[in-house]
Design an enzyme around this catalytic site. Structure first.
Site, PDB file in Angstrom:
ATOM      1  N   ASP A 134     109.877  97.858  -5.182  1.00 44.23           N
ATOM      2  CA  ASP A 134     111.033  98.781  -5.166  1.00 44.23           C
ATOM      3  C   ASP A 134     112.351  98.021  -5.000  1.00 44.23           C
ATOM      4  OD1 ASP A 134     110.717  98.023  -2.499  1.00 44.23           O
ATOM      5  OD2 ASP A 134     110.853 100.054  -1.688  1.00 44.23           O
ATOM      6  N   LYS A 162     112.035  89.503  -9.880  1.00 45.01           N
ATOM      7  CA  LYS A 162     111.073  90.568 -10.186  1.00 45.01           C
ATOM      8  C   LYS A 162     111.677  91.527 -11.222  1.00 45.01           C
ATOM      9  CE  LYS A 162     107.514  91.269  -8.612  1.00 45.01           C
ATOM     10  NZ  LYS A 162     106.154  90.796  -8.974  1.00 45.01           N
TER      11      LYS A 162
END
Ligand code: NAD
Ligand code: TYD
Length: 350
Positions: A134, A162
């Site tokens: 997240d 990421k």
């Protein structure tokens, strides 16, 4: 369900080892190949219970080694990849961002290329499953939740790497028709987590009567999920998720760091039979993390509505399982906190 040959990368790490165990035990007809470079974060001790299973193979290797990865894909003809291998700790990414680009971006690219080269003429029944975080969404203010449609806005070198890898996975889907799915999960906790992350680091320090270094004012918020529930979600999305789609996974479980640390201290006092409040006395406020994201919170309603997933344990239950595991696995904890861990700890906290 037809048999599959699945490459799981990073399977000797924290989350990866739980995913490997779940797949090896639940799907005896699948061939599971666990590829891991065994960096400081990878540990085959995490998998001793399944290491002799007939459907399981461990391969030591680095996802950034292109020749090696290509020959591994030639040898096994993986029809699916579940990609977890990564440099995963924000504090380390602040000290050495390039290592995160190498593994998280270039390593992912090398896997994507190998997968594409193998199946580009016929992607039927194939899947590249990319496990993400997240943190790619950046930081929330006091209110709001991350949804699958929230714009990417990463702040740390870890989350930027990421985010970059997520973008490449989507680009390979759009450009080459490669079947993929991405999940973005909140903070995990549970057994086998390397004690550089908040919960296991503090458990280890409480055991050893060492200070608990809370960054800044401690009013940073994270959404915590028990690692086995993440592995269950990965299994579900792998088998039933929509290709080319993204699912957020979270615990519906937001905690300010300082409140979480106090709960952990209370549970540790009970588990260790120490006087009430003795662990809380170890709390020490230290210099803040640069670029520290204020708040992460996941809206996991899509995976809940579409696939029926929800966490199976409460935070109090998960934390108790976790604490008991660390207290009963002193050898594991001692072995991972010797050697280079001491050097890391000195550099990070002195
Ligand atoms: P981890 O650091 O515990 O494990 C990472 C594993 O990858 C280790 O076994 C390590 O040896 C291996 N690895 C690292 N570099 C490699 C390389 N170049 N080649 C092959 N193997 C390599 O990480 P984790 O917490 O288990 O996270 C796993 C994945 O889940 C990561 O992609 C991470 O971004 C993601 N994720 C983690 C969390 C969390 O809270 N830990 C939350 C959401 C998503
Ligand atoms: P961490 O476990 O590193 O996960 P992430 O940064 O990926 O969310 O940290 C969780 C929270 O705890 C984060 O707000 C930083 C804070 N923290 C501390 O206060 N002290 C520490 O020693 C560590 C490692 C983290």
């Amino acid at each position: 369900m037809h048999n599959k040959t699945i490459l799981i990368t990073g399977g000797a790490g924290f989350i990866g080892s739980h995913v490997v165990r779940l797949f090896v035990e639940k799907y005896p007809d699948y061939k599971i190949i666990n590829l891991d470079a065994l960096t400081y974060a990878g540990n085959l001790e995490n998998l001793t219970d399944i290491e002799d299973a007939a459907n399981y193979t461990f391969v030591k290797g680095d996802i950034t080694d292109e020749g090696f990865i290509n020959s591994l894909f030639d040898e096994y003809k993986f029809d699916s990849v579940i990609h977890l291998a990564a440099e995963s700790h924000v504090d380390r990414s602040i000290k050495d961002p390039l290592a995160f680009v190498r593994t998280n971006v270039i390593g992912t690219m090398i896997l994507l290329n190998a997968f594409k080269a193998l199946w580009k003429d016929d992607f039927a029944d194939k899947l590249f499953y990319h496990v993400s975080t997240d943190e790619v969404y950046g930081s929330l203010g006091e209110t709001g939740l991350f949804e699958e449609t929230t714009s990417y806005d990463p702040n740390s070198p870890y989350s930027a790497s990421k985010a970059s890898s997520d973008h490449f996975v989507r680009a390979y889907g759009e450009t080459y028709g490669m079947p993929y799915v991405i999940t973005n999960c909140s903070n995990n906790y549970g057994q086998n987590q390397f004690p550089e992350k908040l919960i296991p680091l503090f458990i280890n320090n409480i055991i050893n009567h060492k200070p608990l270094p809370v960054y800044g004012d401690g009013n940073y918020t994270r959404d915590w999920l028990y690692v086995v529930d993440h592995a269950i979600a990965i299994d579900l999305v792998f088998h039933e998720g929509k290709q080319g789609d993204t699912y957020n996974i979270g615990g519906f479980n937001e905690w300010k760091n300082i409140d979480l640390v106090k709960l952990l201290c209370q549970q540790m006092d009970v588990a260790l039979g120490r006087d009430k409040d003795s662990s809380e006395e170890l709390i020490t406020y230290v210099k803040d993390r640069p670029g520290h994201d204020l708040r992460y919170a996941i809206d996991a309603s899509k995976i809940n509505k579409e696939l029926g997933w929800k966490p199976s344990v409460t935070f109090e239950q998960g934390l108790k399982i976790t604490i008991d595991w660390y207290l009963n696995n002193e050898d594991w904890l001692n072995s991972v906190t010797s050697g280079s861990y001491q050097t890391y700890y000195q550099k990070q906290y002195s």
